[in-house]
Design a protein around this motif. Structure first.
Motif, PDB file in Angstrom:
ATOM      1  N   PRO A 160       5.061   9.435   5.062  1.00  0.00           N
ATOM      2  CA  PRO A 160       4.523   8.261   4.354  1.00  0.00           C
ATOM      3  C   PRO A 160       4.130   8.612   2.923  1.00  0.00           C
ATOM      4  O   PRO A 160       3.698   9.729   2.630  1.00  0.00           O
ATOM      5  CB  PRO A 160       3.301   7.885   5.185  1.00  0.00           C
ATOM      6  CG  PRO A 160       2.877   9.170   5.844  1.00  0.00           C
ATOM      7  CD  PRO A 160       4.133   9.947   6.097  1.00  0.00           C
ATOM      8  N   ILE A 161       4.283   7.626   2.034  1.00  0.00           N
ATOM      9  CA  ILE A 161       3.875   7.788   0.641  1.00  0.00           C
ATOM     10  C   ILE A 161       3.036   6.565   0.263  1.00  0.00           C
ATOM     11  O   ILE A 161       3.505   5.428   0.359  1.00  0.00           O
ATOM     12  CB  ILE A 161       5.092   7.884  -0.300  1.00  0.00           C
ATOM     13  CG1 ILE A 161       6.010   9.047   0.105  1.00  0.00           C
ATOM     14  CG2 ILE A 161       4.636   8.045  -1.748  1.00  0.00           C
ATOM     15  CD1 ILE A 161       7.307   9.113  -0.708  1.00  0.00           C
ATOM     16  N   ARG A 162       1.821   6.801  -0.158  1.00  0.00           N
ATOM     17  CA  ARG A 162       0.967   5.701  -0.605  1.00  0.00           C
ATOM     18  C   ARG A 162       1.313   5.347  -2.058  1.00  0.00           C
ATOM     19  O   ARG A 162       1.691   6.218  -2.848  1.00  0.00           O
ATOM     20  CB  ARG A 162      -0.508   6.081  -0.489  1.00  0.00           C
ATOM     21  CG  ARG A 162      -0.977   6.335   0.941  1.00  0.00           C
ATOM     22  CD  ARG A 162      -2.488   6.487   1.004  1.00  0.00           C
ATOM     23  NE  ARG A 162      -2.970   7.578   0.176  1.00  0.00           N
ATOM     24  CZ  ARG A 162      -3.005   8.852   0.540  1.00  0.00           C
ATOM     25  NH1 ARG A 162      -2.577   9.205   1.762  1.00  0.00           N
ATOM     26  NH2 ARG A 162      -3.486   9.784  -0.272  1.00  0.00           N
ATOM     27  N   ALA A 163       1.143   4.078  -2.397  1.00  0.00           N
ATOM     28  CA  ALA A 163       1.453   3.647  -3.762  1.00  0.00           C
ATOM     29  C   ALA A 163       0.698   2.383  -4.101  1.00  0.00           C
ATOM     30  O   ALA A 163       0.468   1.532  -3.238  1.00  0.00           O
ATOM     31  CB  ALA A 163       2.953   3.413  -3.910  1.00  0.00           C
ATOM     32  N   LYS A 164       0.326   2.259  -5.368  1.00  0.00           N
ATOM     33  CA  LYS A 164      -0.331   1.039  -5.841  1.00  0.00           C
ATOM     34  C   LYS A 164       0.678  -0.084  -6.055  1.00  0.00           C
ATOM     35  O   LYS A 164       0.362  -1.258  -5.878  1.00  0.00           O
ATOM     36  CB  LYS A 164      -1.085   1.332  -7.139  1.00  0.00           C
ATOM     37  CG  LYS A 164      -2.200   2.361  -7.013  1.00  0.00           C
ATOM     38  CD  LYS A 164      -2.869   2.585  -8.353  1.00  0.00           C
ATOM     39  CE  LYS A 164      -4.023   3.594  -8.242  1.00  0.00           C
ATOM     40  NZ  LYS A 164      -3.509   4.957  -7.932  1.00  0.00           N
ATOM     41  N   LYS A 165       1.885   0.301  -6.457  1.00  0.00           N
ATOM     42  CA  LYS A 165       2.958  -0.668  -6.656  1.00  0.00           C
ATOM     43  C   LYS A 165       4.263  -0.091  -6.114  1.00  0.00           C
ATOM     44  O   LYS A 165       4.476   1.133  -6.149  1.00  0.00           O
ATOM     45  CB  LYS A 165       3.125  -1.018  -8.140  1.00  0.00           C
ATOM     46  CG  LYS A 165       1.944  -1.746  -8.752  1.00  0.00           C
ATOM     47  CD  LYS A 165       2.217  -2.102 -10.209  1.00  0.00           C
ATOM     48  CE  LYS A 165       1.037  -2.837 -10.816  1.00  0.00           C
ATOM     49  NZ  LYS A 165       1.279  -3.184 -12.257  1.00  0.00           N
ATOM     50  N   VAL A 166       5.124  -0.985  -5.632  1.00  0.00           N
ATOM     51  CA  VAL A 166       6.433  -0.582  -5.115  1.00  0.00           C
ATOM     52  C   VAL A 166       7.482  -1.516  -5.716  1.00  0.00           C
ATOM     53  O   VAL A 166       7.306  -2.736  -5.728  1.00  0.00           O
ATOM     54  CB  VAL A 166       6.492  -0.651  -3.576  1.00  0.00           C
ATOM     55  CG1 VAL A 166       7.910  -0.390  -3.071  1.00  0.00           C
ATOM     56  CG2 VAL A 166       5.507   0.347  -2.958  1.00  0.00           C
ATOM     57  N   ALA A 167       8.566  -0.945  -6.217  1.00  0.00           N
ATOM     58  CA  ALA A 167       9.671  -1.727  -6.765  1.00  0.00           C
ATOM     59  C   ALA A 167      10.900  -1.558  -5.881  1.00  0.00           C
ATOM     60  O   ALA A 167      11.335  -0.431  -5.627  1.00  0.00           O
ATOM     61  CB  ALA A 167       9.983  -1.286  -8.193  1.00  0.00           C
TER      62      ALA A 167
ATOM     63  N   THR B 138       0.807  -1.223   0.000  1.00  0.00           N
ATOM     64  CA  THR B 138       0.000   0.000   0.000  1.00  0.00           C
ATOM     65  C   THR B 138       0.838   1.271   0.000  1.00  0.00           C
ATOM     66  O   THR B 138       0.301   2.359  -0.172  1.00  0.00           O
ATOM     67  CB  THR B 138      -0.935   0.033   1.217  1.00  0.00           C
ATOM     68  OG1 THR B 138      -0.145  -0.040   2.425  1.00  0.00           O
ATOM     69  CG2 THR B 138      -1.915  -1.139   1.174  1.00  0.00           C
ATOM     70  N   GLY B 139       2.137   1.137   0.218  1.00  0.00           N
ATOM     71  CA  GLY B 139       2.973   2.325   0.223  1.00  0.00           C
ATOM     72  C   GLY B 139       4.255   2.104   0.991  1.00  0.00           C
ATOM     73  O   GLY B 139       4.608   0.974   1.354  1.00  0.00           O
ATOM     74  N   VAL B 140       4.953   3.204   1.259  1.00  0.00           N
ATOM     75  CA  VAL B 140       6.220   3.141   1.997  1.00  0.00           C
ATOM     76  C   VAL B 140       6.250   4.231   3.058  1.00  0.00           C
ATOM     77  O   VAL B 140       5.594   5.274   2.939  1.00  0.00           O
ATOM     78  CB  VAL B 140       7.435   3.307   1.051  1.00  0.00           C
ATOM     79  CG1 VAL B 140       7.517   2.149   0.063  1.00  0.00           C
ATOM     80  CG2 VAL B 140       7.389   4.642   0.315  1.00  0.00           C
ATOM     81  N   GLN B 141       7.002   3.970   4.107  1.00  0.00           N
ATOM     82  CA  GLN B 141       7.316   4.971   5.114  1.00  0.00           C
ATOM     83  C   GLN B 141       8.705   5.528   4.816  1.00  0.00           C
ATOM     84  O   GLN B 141       9.627   4.763   4.506  1.00  0.00           O
ATOM     85  CB  GLN B 141       7.296   4.354   6.514  1.00  0.00           C
ATOM     86  CG  GLN B 141       5.949   3.803   6.936  1.00  0.00           C
ATOM     87  CD  GLN B 141       4.926   4.901   7.164  1.00  0.00           C
ATOM     88  OE1 GLN B 141       5.257   5.994   7.649  1.00  0.00           O
ATOM     89  NE2 GLN B 141       3.671   4.627   6.810  1.00  0.00           N
ATOM     90  N   THR B 142       8.866   6.828   4.878  1.00  0.00           N
ATOM     91  CA  THR B 142      10.163   7.437   4.581  1.00  0.00           C
ATOM     92  C   THR B 142      10.499   8.487   5.635  1.00  0.00           C
ATOM     93  O   THR B 142       9.651   8.870   6.453  1.00  0.00           O
ATOM     94  CB  THR B 142      10.167   8.124   3.196  1.00  0.00           C
ATOM     95  OG1 THR B 142       9.499   9.400   3.272  1.00  0.00           O
ATOM     96  CG2 THR B 142       9.477   7.269   2.146  1.00  0.00           C
ATOM     97  N   THR B 143      11.722   8.960   5.589  1.00  0.00           N
ATOM     98  CA  THR B 143      12.160  10.022   6.497  1.00  0.00           C
ATOM     99  C   THR B 143      11.526  11.360   6.137  1.00  0.00           C
ATOM    100  O   THR B 143      11.683  12.330   6.884  1.00  0.00           O
ATOM    101  CB  THR B 143      13.686  10.150   6.452  1.00  0.00           C
ATOM    102  OG1 THR B 143      14.123  10.299   5.086  1.00  0.00           O
ATOM    103  CG2 THR B 143      14.350   8.924   7.069  1.00  0.00           C
ATOM    104  N   ARG B 144      10.816  11.418   5.016  1.00  0.00           N
ATOM    105  CA  ARG B 144      10.093  12.624   4.629  1.00  0.00           C
ATOM    106  C   ARG B 144       8.592  12.391   4.626  1.00  0.00           C
ATOM    107  O   ARG B 144       7.840  13.099   3.967  1.00  0.00           O
ATOM    108  CB  ARG B 144      10.577  13.112   3.260  1.00  0.00           C
ATOM    109  CG  ARG B 144      12.054  13.498   3.255  1.00  0.00           C
ATOM    110  CD  ARG B 144      12.542  13.969   1.905  1.00  0.00           C
ATOM    111  NE  ARG B 144      11.905  15.196   1.471  1.00  0.00           N
ATOM    112  CZ  ARG B 144      12.224  15.846   0.339  1.00  0.00           C
ATOM    113  NH1 ARG B 144      13.167  15.340  -0.457  1.00  0.00           N
ATOM    114  NH2 ARG B 144      11.601  16.953   0.003  1.00  0.00           N
TER     115      ARG B 144
END
Length: 417
Positions: A225-232, A217-223
């Motif tokens: 959270p970012i939601r995403a349909k796909k992550v590579a 559903t997404g990634v957590q980052t130091t800047r």
């Protein structure tokens, strides 16, 4: 701005004040169609081909450092397609074809120089294998020329042909192989991706991968959270750490590979020479420095530095092959983190988590694979199906044991590949 000889001339007349930024530095949006973890050559190439060939532009490339700051900016720059094993052969053949049109494709000078590569052999048995390998390359549609001792001497007369232990019998030449400017490849893909609307987000470390009901559903980052349909996940030597955020344990180990550059010398080496018996490879850069490397440091590590015993080993191999360079002064060395797979071949595949894509296991082959890797990974992300050139680079081969691509026949030990 489109780069051209006219622009170079025009800007030279106006104090070079008209050059614009090569790419933007946007803040991350709350959501993207695709998030790519890793701003190296493979990640940037994937983003570029997604935008340029598949029309998908709502993409973020997140990089914890700066673009091109990893292995893409620290390698020995060799480009080749001299593989014999099915799976690897068609993949690297496709990658080389992409290299040959890359500068026109990107409108960027990546200094791709098809100066040729010579793989030396030192016995009758090695000559036979070189002939078989050359035939496999030709059957794949690539080029190969079997050189005898005199043929090698025409290209590299300064080698120690009569070394007692490893006399040079000849070599297999791959004329379309050569070198390219490593960081320029990253910059060219970054510029091309940015021009098509991709967000390149630097200084943004991924700290977690979010999933729900078996889907990313997404990634957590130091800047944030970012939601995403796909992550590579395209993080080279850090792939194991990134995958662990999604609860995965990858069949890769991270090892250190050192490389070295000497002071500038007058041009004398116009090709790439590899000395398999010493695991040594060398070329000369356009600035005159000798660029060379050797074997892995042989222990798993995430420290991007080498050790003195391996440096000594590489220098010994250099002197064995080319004693004439003994007085050259080494200016610098570095260590890159290699993601070593058990069979020495890469992995481009989906994972058990829906929408989570894996690109890893490049071993020594990461730089020359950049265009082909980006092409195949973009195809997988856009269509959900592996590209024809990467059909055998699947993750499940390590589960079943079928389809392993052990190019060197050294078995399932990461540091031997």
């Amino acid at each position: 701005m489109r780069y051209s000889a006219w622009q170079v001339f025009k800007q030279g007349l106006t104090g070079n004040k008209g050059w614009g930024q090569a790419w933007r530095s946007p803040a991350p949006k709350a959501e993207y169609d695709i998030v790519i973890i890793g701003g190296g050559g493979h990640g940037l190439a994937t983003a570029y081909y997604l935008a340029a060939k598949h029309g998908i532009t709502n993409i973020a490339v997140v990089e914890k450092g700066y673009l091109g700051g990893g292995n893409i900016g620290r390698n020995t720059t060799i480009v080749r397609a001299n593989y014999a094993l099915a799976g690897n052969s068609e993949f690297y053949s496709n990658s080389l074809r992409l290299w040959e049109g890359l500068e026109r494709e990107l409108n960027y000078n990546v200094m791709h120089s098809q100066r040729g590569i010579i793989n030396l052999f030192h016995s009758d048995g090695q000559r036979d294998y070189a002939a078989r390998r050359g035939n496999a390359m030709v059957n794949q549609g690539d080029d190969a020329v079997l050189l005898d001792r005199a043929g090698v001497a025409k290209h590299a007369p300064f080698l120690d042909f009569d070394n007692v232990r490893f006399p040079v019998y000849g070599g297999l030449m791959h004329p379309r192989g050569g070198t390219a400017r490593h960081d320029a490849v990253a910059w060219g893909y970054a510029r091309g991706a940015d021009q098509r609307g991709v967000d390149l987000i630097q200084q943004c470390e991924v700290t977690g991968i979010d999933t729900a009901e078996g889907k990313v559903t997404g990634v957590q980052t130091t800047r944030g959270p970012i939601r995403a349909k796909k992550v590579a996940m395209i993080a080279a030597g850090r792939s194991g750490q990134v995958a662990a955020m999604a609860g995965m344990r990858l069949p890769v180990e991270s090892h250190i590979l050192q490389a070295f550059v000497t002071e500038g010398l007058k041009p004398f080496l116009d090709t790439v020479v590899t000395f398999g018996m010493g695991h040594f490879y060398i070329s000369q850069s356009d600035k005159g420095g000798l660029v060379f490397g050797g074997d892995l440091d042989m222990y798993a590590s995430y420290a991007a530095r080498g050790n003195l015993p391996m440096a000594e080993h590489v220098m010994e191999a250099a002197m064995t092959l080319m004693p004439a360079i003994g007085k050259s002064r080494v200016l610098r060395s570095w260590g890159g983190i290699m993601d070593m797979s058990p069979d020495g071949s890469p992995i481009i595949d989906t994972t058990h988590i829906d929408g989570l894509i894996l690109n890893t296991g490049w071993c020594y082959g990461g730089f020359k694979a950049v265009p082909g890797s980006g092409w195949a990974t973009a195809h997988l992300l856009a269509t959900g199906q592996p590209h024809a050139s990467a059909e055998k680079l699947r993750l499940d081969r390590f589960t079943t044991g079928r389809g392993l691509m052990d190019e060197e026949g050294t078995g399932a030990q990461h540091n031997l590949h």
